[in-house]
Scaffold this active site. Structure first.
Site, PDB file in Angstrom:
ATOM      1  N   TYR A 146      -1.695   9.014   7.522  1.00 35.32           N
ATOM      2  CA  TYR A 146      -0.476   9.615   6.982  1.00 35.32           C
ATOM      3  C   TYR A 146      -0.779  10.596   5.848  1.00 35.32           C
ATOM      4  O   TYR A 146       0.091  11.371   5.446  1.00 35.32           O
ATOM      5  CB  TYR A 146       0.492   8.530   6.474  1.00 35.32           C
ATOM      6  CG  TYR A 146       1.005   7.596   7.551  1.00 35.32           C
ATOM      7  CD1 TYR A 146       0.751   7.833   8.895  1.00 35.32           C
ATOM      8  CD2 TYR A 146       1.735   6.469   7.222  1.00 35.32           C
ATOM      9  CE1 TYR A 146       1.204   6.966   9.872  1.00 35.32           C
ATOM     10  CE2 TYR A 146       2.208   5.597   8.197  1.00 35.32           C
ATOM     11  CZ  TYR A 146       1.927   5.855   9.526  1.00 35.32           C
ATOM     12  OH  TYR A 146       2.389   4.992  10.496  1.00 35.32           O
ATOM     13  N   LYS A 195      -9.723  -1.297  14.264  1.00 30.41           N
ATOM     14  CA  LYS A 195      -9.998  -0.890  15.652  1.00 30.41           C
ATOM     15  C   LYS A 195     -11.472  -0.477  15.686  1.00 30.41           C
ATOM     16  O   LYS A 195     -11.830   0.666  16.021  1.00 30.41           O
ATOM     17  CB  LYS A 195      -9.035   0.261  16.022  1.00 30.41           C
ATOM     18  CG  LYS A 195      -9.027   0.654  17.478  1.00 30.41           C
ATOM     19  CD  LYS A 195      -8.383  -0.370  18.392  1.00 30.41           C
ATOM     20  CE  LYS A 195      -8.495   0.077  19.844  1.00 30.41           C
ATOM     21  NZ  LYS A 195      -8.176  -1.008  20.787  1.00 30.41           N
ATOM     22  N   ASP A 227      -4.834  -4.195  18.469  1.00 34.79           N
ATOM     23  CA  ASP A 227      -4.036  -4.447  19.675  1.00 34.79           C
ATOM     24  C   ASP A 227      -3.891  -5.958  19.909  1.00 34.79           C
ATOM     25  O   ASP A 227      -2.817  -6.447  20.265  1.00 34.79           O
ATOM     26  CB  ASP A 227      -4.631  -3.736  20.912  1.00 34.79           C
ATOM     27  CG  ASP A 227      -6.150  -3.776  20.955  1.00 34.79           C
ATOM     28  OD1 ASP A 227      -6.771  -4.166  19.946  1.00 34.79           O
ATOM     29  OD2 ASP A 227      -6.731  -3.432  22.002  1.00 34.79           O
ATOM     30  N   ASP A 251       1.864  -0.288   8.935  1.00 32.26           N
ATOM     31  CA  ASP A 251       3.233   0.187   9.115  1.00 32.26           C
ATOM     32  C   ASP A 251       3.844  -0.481  10.345  1.00 32.26           C
ATOM     33  O   ASP A 251       4.955  -1.047  10.311  1.00 32.26           O
ATOM     34  CB  ASP A 251       3.179   1.718   9.298  1.00 32.26           C
ATOM     35  CG  ASP A 251       4.547   2.351   9.307  1.00 32.26           C
ATOM     36  OD1 ASP A 251       5.527   1.652   9.017  1.00 32.26           O
ATOM     37  OD2 ASP A 251       4.632   3.563   9.604  1.00 32.26           O
ATOM     38  N   ASP A 255       6.449  -4.130  10.494  1.00 32.88           N
ATOM     39  CA  ASP A 255       7.774  -4.108  11.123  1.00 32.88           C
ATOM     40  C   ASP A 255       7.865  -5.167  12.222  1.00 32.88           C
ATOM     41  O   ASP A 255       8.899  -5.832  12.377  1.00 32.88           O
ATOM     42  CB  ASP A 255       8.077  -2.723  11.716  1.00 32.88           C
ATOM     43  CG  ASP A 255       8.806  -1.849  10.707  1.00 32.88           C
ATOM     44  OD1 ASP A 255       8.794  -2.200   9.505  1.00 32.88           O
ATOM     45  OD2 ASP A 255       9.388  -0.829  11.107  1.00 32.88           O
TER      46      ASP A 255
END
Ligand code: NAD
Length: 361
Positions: A146, A195, A227, A251, A255
């Site tokens: 980001y 990852k 994942d 992020d 959620d």
């Protein structure tokens, strides 16, 4: 002890829910012999109305001079509020981004806790929920994809976009330290999510986290691919205590984790920097649709105040007392309208605050 707290009521339901959190903090002061010196700070729409800008230099100075900042929420209805006629850099949300940046809040902590009394709101099957879950996600907030360089260009007539994911070892180390410290205050299990089978940034992440782990032999560390983590959160959330991860993964996972608790009015959060200073706020917004109606659930803000006691002021016993008080009130069947269910008693914002305050021992 004496502490300086900056209070940011903000907009919409913000002043109502912060009033209840202050009621709880005042009760903690009485019972445990502390003094909280409050300084009210304007941010967002409330600051625009008075100063014409969503964040002033004075507000930043007040926040920096405090031991912790407790915030309600900011923003209004984007369709009807005059704040949204202003250019984006002058709108309420710019104030929030501004203060996060000014305080260098690089660590975001979001707990996901399932209260047994609210398990009906959890979208997972009963056999998966089992005895419930209690986890916290520690997300890096100021680096990664980001914040990296980005551009969109046409290469040989083909539109092409690039975003850059960069982390240096210092950025990884400081968030890892935060996560290990957080785990030390809990069940001492840390899952670092990355990852590393694909990304260089993840491989560096993993090796720096391993280095930091040497200073925390009492915390057990494991690694998980992102994942897999997304799957495990809905397959067996109880396996997690503290999840540490980078900005974008955090992020998405935070959620997902909040969704499985089922109720937005219950979710607290903390954003921390390298000192003890932190900004504590509910995960929800300013709910302009119910502002001023005594309908807002103040529990997310009250639990944010409990996080403030724990992480900025090191008052673990007092934080436990607030969390226990919330649990007792739910056990007795009191609910605000957003978490109301059959057989419970519906109460307003102020009464919920009173009832929680009365249970603090
Ligand atoms: P929201 O979270 O404010 O509201 C979504 C829905 O949840 C609404 O129906 C609302 O009534 C309900 N709700 C939210 N909090 C509640 C509570 N404590 N008790 C009971 N019901 C609650 O999200 P939104 O409507 O998308 O955004 C409203 C404003 O809040 C916007 O201006 C947005 O930019 C702002 N916002 C601010 C923050 C923040 O301050 N950190 C975060 C998200 C959104």
């Amino acid at each position: 002890m004496q502490y300086k707290i900056a209070l940011i009521p903000g907009d919409g339901i913000g002043p109502e829910i912060v009033r209840e959190a202050k009621k709880i903090l005042d009760t903690v002061c009485e019972k445990y012999g502390h003094t909280f010196l409050y300084k009210e700070v304007l941010l967002g729409g409330a600051s625009i109305d008075v100063h014409g800008v969503p964040l002033t230099a004075e507000a930043v100075e007040e926040a920096k001079a405090s031991d912790a900042v407790l915030m309600g929420s900011i923003g209004g209805d984007a369709k009807t509020s005059p704040w949204y006629q202003l250019e984006p850099s002058k709108r309420p949300e710019a104030g929030l981004l501004g203060i996060r940046k000014a305080l260098n809040l690089f660590a975001n902590l979001r707990p996901a806790y399932l209260y047994n009394e609210l398990r009906g709101a959890c979208p997972l099957r009963d056999d998966i929920i089992g005895d419930g879950f209690d986890l916290i996600i520690v997300r890096e907030l100021t680096g990664g994809l980001y914040f990296g360089a980005r551009k969109t260009e046409e290469i040989d007539g083909v539109r092409t976009a690039v975003d850059t994911l960069t982390y240096n070892e210092n950025e990884i180390r400081r968030i890892a330290v935060r996560a290990f410290e957080t785990a030390r205050k809990r069940r001492k299990q840390l899952t670092s999510v990355d990852k590393a089978n694909v990304l260089d940034s993840s491989r560096l992440w993993r090796s720096v986290v391993e280095e930091v782990a040497k200073d925390y032999p009492d915390v057990s560390l494991s690694h998980m691919l992102v994942d897999n983590c997304a799957m495990q959160l809905v397959r067996d959330p109880a396996q997690f205590d503290v999840i540490l991860t980078e900005n974008m993964f955090g992020d998405i996972l935070s959620d997902e984790a909040s969704m499985i608790t089922g109720s937005i009015g219950m979710l607290s959060s903390a954003s921390l920097n390298e000192t003890r200073l932190g900004l504590y706020e509910p995960s929800h917004g300013s709910a302009p649709d119910i502002a001023g109606q005594d309908k807002a659930n103040p529990i997310a803000t009250i639990l944010s105040a409990a996080m403030m006691l724990r992480y900025s002021l090191d008052l673990d016993r007092e934080a436990d007392a607030v969390e226990d008080a919330v649990r007792k009130v739910l056990q007795k069947g009191y609910r605000t309208v957003d978490i109301m269910s059959d057989g419970c008693v519906c109460v307003g914002t102020a009464e919920m605050g009173d009832r929680i305050a009365a249970e603090i021992i």
